[in-house]
Design a protein around this motif. Sequence first.
Motif, short mmCIF file in Angstrom:
data_model
loop_
_atom_site.label_atom_id
_atom_site.label_comp_id
_atom_site.label_asym_id
_atom_site.label_seq_id
_atom_site.Cartn_x
_atom_site.Cartn_y
_atom_site.Cartn_z
N VAL A 30 35.59 67.94 24.18
CA VAL A 30 34.83 67.91 25.43
C VAL A 30 35.09 66.54 26.06
CG1 VAL A 30 32.55 67.92 26.49
CG2 VAL A 30 33.04 69.44 24.55
N ILE A 31 35.53 66.56 27.31
CA ILE A 31 35.76 65.31 28.05
C ILE A 31 34.85 65.33 29.27
CG2 ILE A 31 37.43 63.97 29.37
CD1 ILE A 31 39.62 65.21 27.59
N ALA A 32 34.04 64.28 29.41
CA ALA A 32 33.09 64.20 30.52
C ALA A 32 33.18 62.84 31.21
CB ALA A 32 31.67 64.43 30.02
N ASN A 33 33.08 62.87 32.54
CA ASN A 33 33.08 61.63 33.34
C ASN A 33 34.25 60.73 32.98
OD1 ASN A 33 30.74 62.64 34.36
ND2 ASN A 33 29.41 61.11 33.48
N SER A 34 35.43 61.29 32.99
CA SER A 34 36.61 60.55 32.58
C SER A 34 37.73 60.77 33.59
CB SER A 34 37.05 60.99 31.18
OG SER A 34 38.02 60.12 30.67
N MET A 35 38.85 60.11 33.36
CA MET A 35 40.02 60.25 34.22
C MET A 35 41.23 60.64 33.38
SD MET A 35 39.87 56.93 36.68
CE MET A 35 38.85 55.75 35.85
N GLY A 36 42.14 61.35 34.00
CA GLY A 36 43.39 61.69 33.33
C GLY A 36 44.47 60.68 33.60
N LYS A 37 44.33 59.96 34.69
CA LYS A 37 45.31 58.95 35.07
C LYS A 37 44.54 57.76 35.62
CE LYS A 37 49.35 58.22 37.95
NZ LYS A 37 50.26 58.79 38.93
N VAL A 38 44.97 56.58 35.26
CA VAL A 38 44.28 55.37 35.69
C VAL A 38 45.03 54.74 36.86
CG1 VAL A 38 43.47 53.10 34.96
CG2 VAL A 38 43.44 54.99 33.35
N ALA A 39 44.30 54.50 37.94
CA ALA A 39 44.88 53.85 39.11
C ALA A 39 45.23 52.39 38.78
CB ALA A 39 43.89 53.90 40.27
N PRO A 40 46.25 51.85 39.42
CA PRO A 40 46.68 50.47 39.12
C PRO A 40 45.56 49.44 39.23
CG PRO A 40 48.29 51.54 40.52
CD PRO A 40 47.12 52.49 40.42
N GLU A 41 44.64 49.61 40.19
CA GLU A 41 43.56 48.62 40.32
C GLU A 41 42.63 48.64 39.10
OE1 GLU A 41 42.38 52.18 42.97
OE2 GLU A 41 44.19 51.03 42.59
N PHE A 42 42.49 49.80 38.46
CA PHE A 42 41.67 49.86 37.25
C PHE A 42 42.38 49.17 36.09
CE2 PHE A 42 39.76 53.60 39.42
CZ PHE A 42 38.45 53.15 39.42
N VAL A 43 43.69 49.34 36.01
CA VAL A 43 44.45 48.68 34.95
C VAL A 43 44.29 47.17 35.07
CG1 VAL A 43 46.77 48.26 34.03
CG2 VAL A 43 46.10 50.56 34.73
N SER A 44 44.41 46.67 36.28
CA SER A 44 44.27 45.24 36.53
C SER A 44 42.87 44.75 36.17
CB SER A 44 44.57 44.94 38.00
OG SER A 44 44.34 43.59 38.29
N ALA A 45 41.84 45.51 36.57
CA ALA A 45 40.46 45.12 36.27
C ALA A 45 40.22 45.09 34.76
CB ALA A 45 39.48 46.07 36.95
N TRP A 46 40.72 46.10 34.05
CA TRP A 46 40.55 46.12 32.60
C TRP A 46 41.28 44.95 31.95
CZ3 TRP A 46 37.03 48.16 29.75
CH2 TRP A 46 36.37 49.30 30.18
N GLN A 47 42.48 44.66 32.42
CA GLN A 47 43.24 43.54 31.84
C GLN A 47 42.51 42.22 32.07
OE1 GLN A 47 46.04 43.96 29.80
NE2 GLN A 47 45.34 41.92 29.29
N ASP A 48 41.92 42.06 33.25
CA ASP A 48 41.14 40.84 33.52
C ASP A 48 39.98 40.72 32.54
OD1 ASP A 48 42.83 40.31 35.63
OD2 ASP A 48 41.40 40.96 37.18
N ARG A 49 39.29 41.82 32.27
CA ARG A 49 38.17 41.80 31.32
C ARG A 49 38.64 41.51 29.90
NH1 ARG A 49 36.08 47.26 33.87
NH2 ARG A 49 35.45 46.42 35.87
N ASP A 51 41.34 39.82 29.05
CA ASP A 51 41.72 38.40 29.01
C ASP A 51 40.50 37.50 28.92
OD1 ASP A 51 44.36 39.26 29.21
OD2 ASP A 51 44.52 38.77 31.36
N LEU A 52 39.47 37.79 29.73
CA LEU A 52 38.26 36.99 29.72
C LEU A 52 37.56 37.06 28.36
CD1 LEU A 52 36.24 35.22 31.25
CD2 LEU A 52 35.14 37.32 32.06
N SER A 53 37.49 38.25 27.79
CA SER A 53 36.82 38.38 26.49
C SER A 53 37.58 37.64 25.39
CB SER A 53 36.65 39.86 26.10
OG SER A 53 37.89 40.45 25.79
N ARG A 54 38.89 37.64 25.47
CA ARG A 54 39.68 36.91 24.47
C ARG A 54 39.50 35.41 24.62
NH1 ARG A 54 45.08 40.68 24.61
NH2 ARG A 54 44.31 42.22 23.12
N GLU A 55 39.39 34.97 25.86
CA GLU A 55 39.28 33.53 26.12
C GLU A 55 37.87 32.99 25.88
OE1 GLU A 55 39.55 30.57 29.97
OE2 GLU A 55 40.87 32.31 29.91
N LYS A 56 36.84 33.76 26.31
CA LYS A 56 35.47 33.23 26.29
C LYS A 56 34.47 34.10 25.55
CE LYS A 56 36.13 30.62 30.50
NZ LYS A 56 35.62 30.27 31.81
#
Length: 71
Positions: A30-49, A51-56
């Motif tokens: 069962v898959i709910a409230n999810s995406m099958g493909k991630v838009a580039p802006e989401f990839v960038s936002a996740w990578q920023d998070r 990086d921040l978690s690794r640093e701080k």
Amino acid sequence: EKTHFVGLSIGGMTAQGIMLKHADRLMSVVIANSMGKVAPEFVSAWQDRIDLSREKGMDPLIQPTMERWFT
């Protein structure tokens, strides 16, 4: 053994990966409230998070997450 798997939000994306790699181990998914493909802006936002978690650590992510989820 086989199992049922329920994925909500990012867990739904995890479920999709499990389905692709281990379909033989699943009885149902069962898959709910999810995406099958991630838009580039989401990839960038996740990578920023990431990086921040690794640093701080996780503390700097708490307030922005609460604001995104509950406002």
